[in-house]
Every structure is written in structure tokens, then in C-alpha cells.
Write a protein that holds these residues in place. Sequence first.
Motif, PDB file in Angstrom:
ATOM      1  N   ALA A  85     -96.069 -10.920  44.325  1.00 47.08           N
ATOM      2  CA  ALA A  85     -97.433 -10.816  44.041  1.00 47.08           C
ATOM      3  C   ALA A  85     -98.178 -12.023  43.282  1.00 47.08           C
ATOM      4  O   ALA A  85     -98.881 -11.522  42.269  1.00 47.08           O
ATOM      5  CB  ALA A  85     -97.670  -9.240  43.441  1.00 47.08           C
ATOM      6  N   LEU A  86     -97.775 -13.172  43.467  1.00 44.36           N
ATOM      7  CA  LEU A  86     -98.506 -14.310  42.801  1.00 44.36           C
ATOM      8  C   LEU A  86     -99.900 -14.162  43.843  1.00 44.36           C
ATOM      9  O   LEU A  86    -100.133 -13.856  44.855  1.00 44.36           O
ATOM     10  CB  LEU A  86     -97.988 -15.316  42.871  1.00 44.36           C
ATOM     11  N   TYR A  87    -100.946 -14.858  42.841  1.00 46.69           N
ATOM     12  CA  TYR A  87    -102.024 -15.324  43.596  1.00 46.69           C
ATOM     13  C   TYR A  87    -102.119 -16.356  44.415  1.00 46.69           C
ATOM     14  O   TYR A  87    -101.773 -17.584  43.969  1.00 46.69           O
ATOM     15  CB  TYR A  87    -103.180 -15.389  42.398  1.00 46.69           C
ATOM     16  N   HIS A  89    -103.863 -18.146  46.112  1.00 40.72           N
ATOM     17  CA  HIS A  89    -104.903 -19.208  45.933  1.00 40.72           C
ATOM     18  C   HIS A  89    -105.050 -19.806  44.828  1.00 40.72           C
ATOM     19  O   HIS A  89    -105.951 -20.832  44.483  1.00 40.72           O
ATOM     20  CB  HIS A  89    -106.504 -18.583  46.378  1.00 40.72           C
ATOM     21  N   MET A  90    -104.245 -19.444  43.909  1.00 38.11           N
ATOM     22  CA  MET A  90    -104.224 -20.417  42.503  1.00 38.11           C
ATOM     23  C   MET A  90    -102.867 -21.033  42.396  1.00 38.11           C
ATOM     24  O   MET A  90    -101.777 -20.607  42.909  1.00 38.11           O
ATOM     25  CB  MET A  90    -104.414 -19.330  41.255  1.00 38.11           C
ATOM     26  N   PHE A  98    -104.558 -16.479  34.372  1.00 38.89           N
ATOM     27  CA  PHE A  98    -105.534 -15.496  34.837  1.00 38.89           C
ATOM     28  C   PHE A  98    -105.713 -14.353  34.006  1.00 38.89           C
ATOM     29  O   PHE A  98    -106.914 -14.116  33.396  1.00 38.89           O
ATOM     30  CB  PHE A  98    -105.121 -14.818  36.237  1.00 38.89           C
ATOM     31  N   LEU A 102    -108.961 -13.665  31.221  1.00 37.30           N
ATOM     32  CA  LEU A 102    -109.519 -12.158  31.441  1.00 37.30           C
ATOM     33  C   LEU A 102    -109.511 -11.612  29.997  1.00 37.30           C
ATOM     34  O   LEU A 102    -110.384 -10.908  29.589  1.00 37.30           O
ATOM     35  CB  LEU A 102    -108.855 -11.160  32.249  1.00 37.30           C
TER      36      LEU A 102
ATOM     37  N   ILE B 169    -100.764  -7.761  45.307  1.00 40.23           N
ATOM     38  CA  ILE B 169    -101.379  -8.921  44.513  1.00 40.23           C
ATOM     39  C   ILE B 169    -102.802  -8.339  43.844  1.00 40.23           C
ATOM     40  O   ILE B 169    -103.015  -8.836  42.845  1.00 40.23           O
ATOM     41  CB  ILE B 169    -101.855  -9.740  45.564  1.00 40.23           C
ATOM     42  N   GLY B 173    -103.454  -8.056  39.474  1.00 40.23           N
ATOM     43  CA  GLY B 173    -104.641  -8.409  39.129  1.00 40.23           C
ATOM     44  C   GLY B 173    -105.010  -7.399  38.323  1.00 40.23           C
ATOM     45  O   GLY B 173    -105.445  -7.598  36.772  1.00 40.23           O
ATOM     46  N   ALA B 178    -107.778  -7.252  35.069  1.00 38.36           N
ATOM     47  CA  ALA B 178    -108.779  -7.400  35.950  1.00 38.36           C
ATOM     48  C   ALA B 178    -109.617  -5.723  36.227  1.00 38.36           C
ATOM     49  O   ALA B 178    -108.858  -4.839  36.425  1.00 38.36           O
ATOM     50  CB  ALA B 178    -108.462  -8.012  37.235  1.00 38.36           C
ATOM     51  N   GLN B 182    -113.562  -7.213  39.036  1.00 36.80           N
ATOM     52  CA  GLN B 182    -113.155  -8.633  38.871  1.00 36.80           C
ATOM     53  C   GLN B 182    -111.899  -8.887  39.937  1.00 36.80           C
ATOM     54  O   GLN B 182    -111.854  -9.805  40.614  1.00 36.80           O
ATOM     55  CB  GLN B 182    -112.598  -8.840  37.649  1.00 36.80           C
ATOM     56  N   MET B 186    -112.513 -11.865  42.100  1.00 34.17           N
ATOM     57  CA  MET B 186    -111.648 -12.773  41.706  1.00 34.17           C
ATOM     58  C   MET B 186    -110.311 -12.884  42.551  1.00 34.17           C
ATOM     59  O   MET B 186    -109.778 -14.263  42.575  1.00 34.17           O
ATOM     60  CB  MET B 186    -111.523 -12.817  40.286  1.00 34.17           C
ATOM     61  N   VAL B 187    -109.749 -12.011  43.136  1.00 30.51           N
ATOM     62  CA  VAL B 187    -108.310 -11.879  43.775  1.00 30.51           C
ATOM     63  C   VAL B 187    -108.880 -11.555  45.260  1.00 30.51           C
ATOM     64  O   VAL B 187    -108.355 -12.510  46.182  1.00 30.51           O
ATOM     65  CB  VAL B 187    -107.604 -10.978  43.131  1.00 30.51           C
ATOM     66  N   PRO B 190    -111.780 -14.279  47.346  1.00 28.05           N
ATOM     67  CA  PRO B 190    -111.001 -15.744  47.907  1.00 28.05           C
ATOM     68  C   PRO B 190    -109.890 -15.596  48.769  1.00 28.05           C
ATOM     69  O   PRO B 190    -109.715 -16.309  49.845  1.00 28.05           O
ATOM     70  CB  PRO B 190    -110.334 -16.128  46.502  1.00 28.05           C
ATOM     71  N   LEU B 191    -108.898 -14.570  48.690  1.00 29.53           N
ATOM     72  CA  LEU B 191    -108.040 -14.470  49.864  1.00 29.53           C
ATOM     73  C   LEU B 191    -108.406 -14.118  51.049  1.00 29.53           C
ATOM     74  O   LEU B 191    -107.939 -14.477  52.130  1.00 29.53           O
ATOM     75  CB  LEU B 191    -107.060 -13.312  49.363  1.00 29.53           C
TER      76      LEU B 191
END
Lengths: 367, 275
Positions: A85-87, A89-90, A98, A102, B169, B173, B178, B182, B186-187, B190-191
Amino acid sequence: MATVELKNLRKTYLTEEIIKGISLSIEEREFVVFVGPSGCGKSTLLRMIAGLEDITSGDLLIDGQRVNDVEPGKRGLAMVFQSYALYPHMDVYKNMEFGLKLAGMPEAERREKIEHVARTLQLEPYLHHKPGQLSGGQRQRVAIGRAIVRNPKVFLFDEPLSNLDAALRGQMRVELSALHRKLGATTIYVTHDQVEAMTMADKIVVLQKGVVEQIGSPLELYHHPRNLFVARFIGSPPMNFFPAIFQGGDSAGSSVQLRDGSILYVPVTSPGLLPGTKVTVGIRPEHVELASSGPNSGVVEVVERLGAITLVHVRMPDGEIIVVQTDGAVLTEVETRVSLTLPPRNCHLFAPDGLAFEACHRHPLAA
Amino acid sequence: MALKTKTSTRIGVTILGWGIALWLFFPIFWMILTSFKSEVQAISTPPKLFFMPTLSSYGEVFERASYWHFALNTVIVSVGATAIAVALAVPAAYSMAFLPSKRTRGTLLWMLSTRMLPPVGVLVPIYLLARNTHLLDTCTGLAVVDMLTNLPIIVWMLYTFFREVPAPILEAGRMDGATRWQEMTMVLLPLALPGIASTALLSLILCWNEAFWSLNLTSSHAAPLTAFIASFSSPEGLFFGKLSAASTLAVAPILVFGWISQKQLVRGLTFGAVK
């Protein structure tokens, strides 16, 4: 570091109760593993602790504070997911940053923390790679790194190694154990892999159908399973079982009669059990001894040679298969008749309701 | 032998593909061609493929009506309607994709079913509503109606795209602290950006080409390009040259826009299939 306490935790989906009243206390720095077959509720329980699932009833306490209604991000926990579950897009740096961002941590401090963790996990060369460019093992490290930088009170792991291949899984298992020793953080780890449970845990919680079957140290579960389920679940290959008739007992042991008529005097107490009751004798494959002749004989059906050890599968007259773990150099061949010796000191005895009888002597490593 | 079959199949499929594409494109091609003809050439039989092109139709169209006024209305209405629709659809699709209840499916199907109703069925009530709220012949009124007609499709598309984003994912967050907002901005956004972009593009195209409500709810002040085309079709009979010129002018911007963004559109529409 923190303590976690579960008080009669329950979870109901629609009308079905998934978690049926679990109470458990986890000490500071303890590494606790939830283990059980799929669908036993172990992941749900972890997600309830994380705050990703609502708690239907009962209390969840972290460091003595009731956190049932606290947002996941405010419980002071960090979680590593099975799918990482990594982001996507980062990059690695931003993935780890992250949560800190926050939380409002100043940039210089964030950088220092991330670089420190990246060094510990050997992630420095990949800080500006996107997760898609990393291998499974590296992604797992990033997921762990993302959890560590937050400096959580408790680490939660949800089957973190099951997406890795066998060799990497073994390596990561050792790394995780070392990391736990180093960080000394309270850890809750969910797995269906009993090797992970046995090797990493301070305390194992065996779950089945939303209830706790047994809580104890790995060797306690191995040497003194509380019931048939735990006996079957812990240990590989699983424990063998023989149906038997209870004959009578005293303070030093109980005697039972096996199918072939032989009498076994097992050192367990059986208070209140009536002679003639059907019981089950359990013995682990590594404790059964092979003999060329004698009572308890059967026909060898499969011989699995693993090098250091050999697993001999013997079909008994009643059709049951008994697995014997023996020396790698044993000469036993298929289709031959062998006899099994069951050393009484290694035998377990289970009542008709599946509960184990208390052993007269506790194993020294499972006190 | 297998290779031979493969090659012939490939040629067949290619021809079929081109055939369908040309068939679909032919009316547009003919419209553009006609717009460069004089009115006499436009109605000549047999139709002329080769002729001396003229810009006279365009000149007359520009003389008779203010193209830019209509074009600006279309831009305001389609961009406005799309922006509001996406802004409303994102939270709706988020809740349906990540916090589904037992009624989610029914709600989605019901939303889609509203698209199956012929618009004329609700013409009178909508017309009266627009009149009573003083939204007749205003860009706001038309934008609101366009937005509402497209909302079900937009929610559906976004829902499908959001479903492709793995829930862990977003949960990661949340574990990172988050808030829902958020987590979404933020998650998730973008995806799902490719999906959102292609949804917005589709909505823009649908709004741009929407004629029924434009013709019924606007007259002069807020009339968009579709009304501009229609204005060339009636009073003095059909003048195909001018009509084609007006239509070409009306569809040209969105055609060019669609051409430029086709990569994004295709990527969005196949998102997930090739992740």
C-alpha cells in the motif's frame, strides 16, 4: 512504547458476528502474533485495533486510554499492509514523508528522520525512486520504513511477507526480528504462516472463527496445546491423532487403549473422566518412532526425503494416514510394512470435546 | 499456415476498422466539404467532389450572426457544467466506491436509469422550473440542466475508476493521519487523475454537443453553438452551404480539442485494463 488491551472486543457485520468477544493484553515491547486459518478474524481484529474497522462492542485501550472512537491516525499506530500500500504517485522519500508532513513536523526534522531510517533499511539509493521501480522486497522495506519514521507506539503488520517469494520471506523474517529487538516497539503481527508465528513471536494468539483458541509462547503452544485445533494448527507437519478408549487414571498418568488393543500410559491427569470414554491420543510426527515390527503397524505409502529429515506417510489399518518424521538417512521404502512406537511422554490426550488434559509435567521450555 | 491465417485476419480487421472509421467520419467530411461550396454547388446533383472552394458561406455566416457570442456561451456552459458535475461526482463516487452500503448498487442503477428517460418527458416541468427561477435563457440555467443530465454518467465513470484504486492505499493514508478530505485530495485524486481527466473530457464533449435543452431553454442571450447551427436551418429554407459552414464552426473547437486529448481519453477509458 505502549501496552494494548482488548476487553471483550466484538465485531458484527450485518447480522454475522465475526469477532466474538476477544480479551487480550499486550505488554510493552512484546511481539504478539495473531495466527489462524483464513477467515478466522485475525485481520479484522488487527484492523479494529488500527481503527480501520469499527468496534461493535467492547473496549480497546492503548496505554490505558480508551481509543474506540479515536481516528486511526491519532492512535499512535503504524501499519504495514500485505500489499505494501505505498503511494504509487510519490517517490520513496515522499512516501515516508507523508505522515510526518501531515503531523506538521518541520522539514529539517523530517529529512533527518527519513535519512536515518533509509540508512537503517538500506533504502538510501532508492529515495527518489517511485514504488513501481522497486522490487517486492524493496517495496516491503519502504512500507516498513514508512511505519518506522512515524515513531509509533505500536506497529501493526498485516501478513507483510505473504507477497514475497520463499527465500526473501525467510530473509525478511530475520530482518524483522532484528528490527524489533533494535526498536523494542510493541508489535502486533498477523500471519497464517505458523513458521513466522513460531520464529518471531513472544506470544502467539491462535484464533478460529472469531474466538481465541489459545494464547501463549510459541513453545507453550507447541508442547501444551490447549485443544485439538491448536494441536493440529501449530507444528508442521501437523500432529497425528489416534482414536482410543480411556481405561483409568491416577495422579501420575492415564491409561488408554488404542485400536489395535495396545495400552498406553500417558503422563497426563484426567480428573473425573469415566472409563470407557472415547478419547484422542495425539503425537507429533517428530516424536513417533519407526520399528520394523511390533504393534501399531501400517503400510508405508509415501516417503518424502527432504535431505536432513525424511517424512514417512504410513497408512494404518483403519485407513488413517500417520506421518512420521525421521532421520534423513532412513532406509524405509514404500509398500513395506512398518510398526510405530508412540513414546508416552510425548503423547497428548484430548477429551471428546477436544480439550487437552493437563500434562503432569510442564516442558522446561514452556513453563 | 497459422501465420498466414493471422496475417489475413489482421488485414481483414484493418480493413474493417478503416471502413467503420471512414463511414463514421463521412458525414463530418461531407459537412466540411459542403461548407466550402457555394449554395448552388452544395445542392447540385450529382454531388460534386471536386470544385472551386469558396469562403463565401463562412463570410455570410459571420455577417449574419455573432459566432463569438454563441461560442463563448458554449464554453461557459460546458466548462461550468463539467466543473460543477465533477466536483459533485468525486465525493459521491468516493463514498460509493470506498464506503459502500447495501443500497449502493441500487442507487447507481437508479442514477443510470434516469439517463434512459427521454429528455422530452421532463421538458415541461424543467421549462417551468427554469421560468419560475428566472433561469430561462441564462448560461447558469443551461449549465445546471447540462450538469444534472451528465451527473449520472460522471458518477458512474468516476466510481469505476475509483474502484481500481486499491483500498489499502487509502487506508495507509488514514493510518498516516490523513483526514477523509486529505485522503481524497492527496491520495485518491492524484491516482485517479487519468480517469477524472477522461471523464471531464467526455462531459465537456457531451455538454458542447447538447442541443435539446439549449434549443428549448435559451433564445438569444445564452444561446450556445447548437442554437447557432439551428438558426441557419429554418426561416428561408435550407441553405446547405451556410448550414455546413455554421456546423463546421460549431464543432471545430471540440473536434480539435478531442483530437489533442485523444491519448488521454483512450488512456482514461481503458484505465485498469492496462494498469
